[in-house]
Design an enzyme around this catalytic site. Structure first.
Site, PDB file in Angstrom:
ATOM      1  N   SER A 232       0.852  -1.191   0.000  1.00  0.00           N
ATOM      2  CA  SER A 232       0.000   0.000   0.000  1.00  0.00           C
ATOM      3  C   SER A 232       0.883   1.233   0.000  1.00  0.00           C
ATOM      4  CB  SER A 232      -0.884  -0.006   1.248  1.00  0.00           C
ATOM      5  OG  SER A 232      -1.526   1.242   1.423  1.00  0.00           O
TER       6      SER A 232
ATOM      7  N   TYR B 253      -2.363   0.527  10.492  1.00  0.00           N
ATOM      8  CA  TYR B 253      -2.316   0.085   9.101  1.00  0.00           C
ATOM      9  C   TYR B 253      -0.996   0.482   8.449  1.00  0.00           C
ATOM     10  CZ  TYR B 253      -3.919  -0.758   4.307  1.00  0.00           C
ATOM     11  OH  TYR B 253      -4.055  -1.223   3.014  1.00  0.00           O
TER      12      TYR B 253
END
Length: 251
Positions: free
Chosen positions: A140, A153
């Protein structure tokens, strides 16, 4: 001939989104697929849709013993594991650091980082023994850019990206192909949760900018081929217009 004829791929987080799209594409290209997710109902239904070359294994990827048992089952059924797609991941709870719950924060790390380690640790020995195998991990932009409300995250994805680098350095000499893939924002359930949080600029994006889950699946298929060898040990970004052009995807 289909691009993955006779190959076996384990796909974690296969119940929906990128995982499910990848499973469908890989089966269409001749692969056997092992569908891994906590949702037994969803992956069982997907396996039924895909036919005899699909095996559903309900599993929590944070449990190494369970992951190892799944790999053993896949090996017994299909002969060997050629590809691992580390796709399982969560972003919730999205919250500011001062409001974060330690147990929930650690749960994100367990799935997004420890889960990747568990999958790699379970399949890498047989791949190294054969001198061949591909391990791809969904990364990501959050692995490299901090965002408010995403401390767990971002941290977990940064750890997984570093793990990819470490494994490449240790195992490329044994024939393993190891890479990450950063898809950008994808039209999945995760984006619904991000939008609802309203915490950082990503939550303000118009849903029309999110790419379909089929695009990352196409990229993962390409990453299983020698055509992507220039990116071994690194991260392929679907934001890169050159990558999209090479895959025949719109810019």
């Amino acid at each position: 001939m289909s691009k993955l004829q006779g190959k076996t791929a384990i796909i974690t987080g296969a119940s929906r989104g990128i995982g499910a799209a990848t499973a469908r594409l890989f089966v269409a290209e001749g692969a056997n697929v092992v569908l891994v997710a906590r949702s037994a109902t969803e992956i069982t239904a997907l396996a039924s849709e895909l036919g005899e070359r699909a095996l559903a294994v309900p599993l929590d990827v944070t449990n190494f013993a369970g992951v190892q048992a799944m790999v053993n089952t896949a090996t017994q059924k299909f002969g060997q594991v050629d590809i691992l797609i580390n796709n399982a991941g969560v972003i919730n709870p999205i919250t500011t650091f001062l409001d974060s719950d330690p147990t929930a924060w650690g749960g994100v790390i367990d799935i997004n980082l420890k889960g990747v380690y568990n999958g790699c640790r379970a399949v890498a020995p047989q791949m190294a023994q054969r001198g061949t195998g591909t391990i791809l991990t969904i990364s990501s932009g959050a692995a490299h850019n901090a965002l408010e409300g995403w401390s767990a995250y971002c941290t977990s994805k940064a750890g997984a990206a570093m793990l990819t680098d470490c494994l490449h350095r240790e195992l490329s000499g044994k024939g393993l192909r190891i890479m990450g893939m950063s898809p950008g924002t994808v039209a999945t359930e995760m984006q619904v949760d991000i939008k609802a949080s309203g915490i950082n600029p990503v939550s303000q994006l118009d849903p029309s900018v999110h790419i379909p889950a089929e695009w990352p699946a196409i990229c993962l298929l390409w990453m299983c081929s020698e055509q992507s060898d220039a990116y071994l040990g690194t991260e392929v970004s679907l934001r890169d217009p050159d990558i999209r052009a090479s895959l025949g995807l719109p810019l």
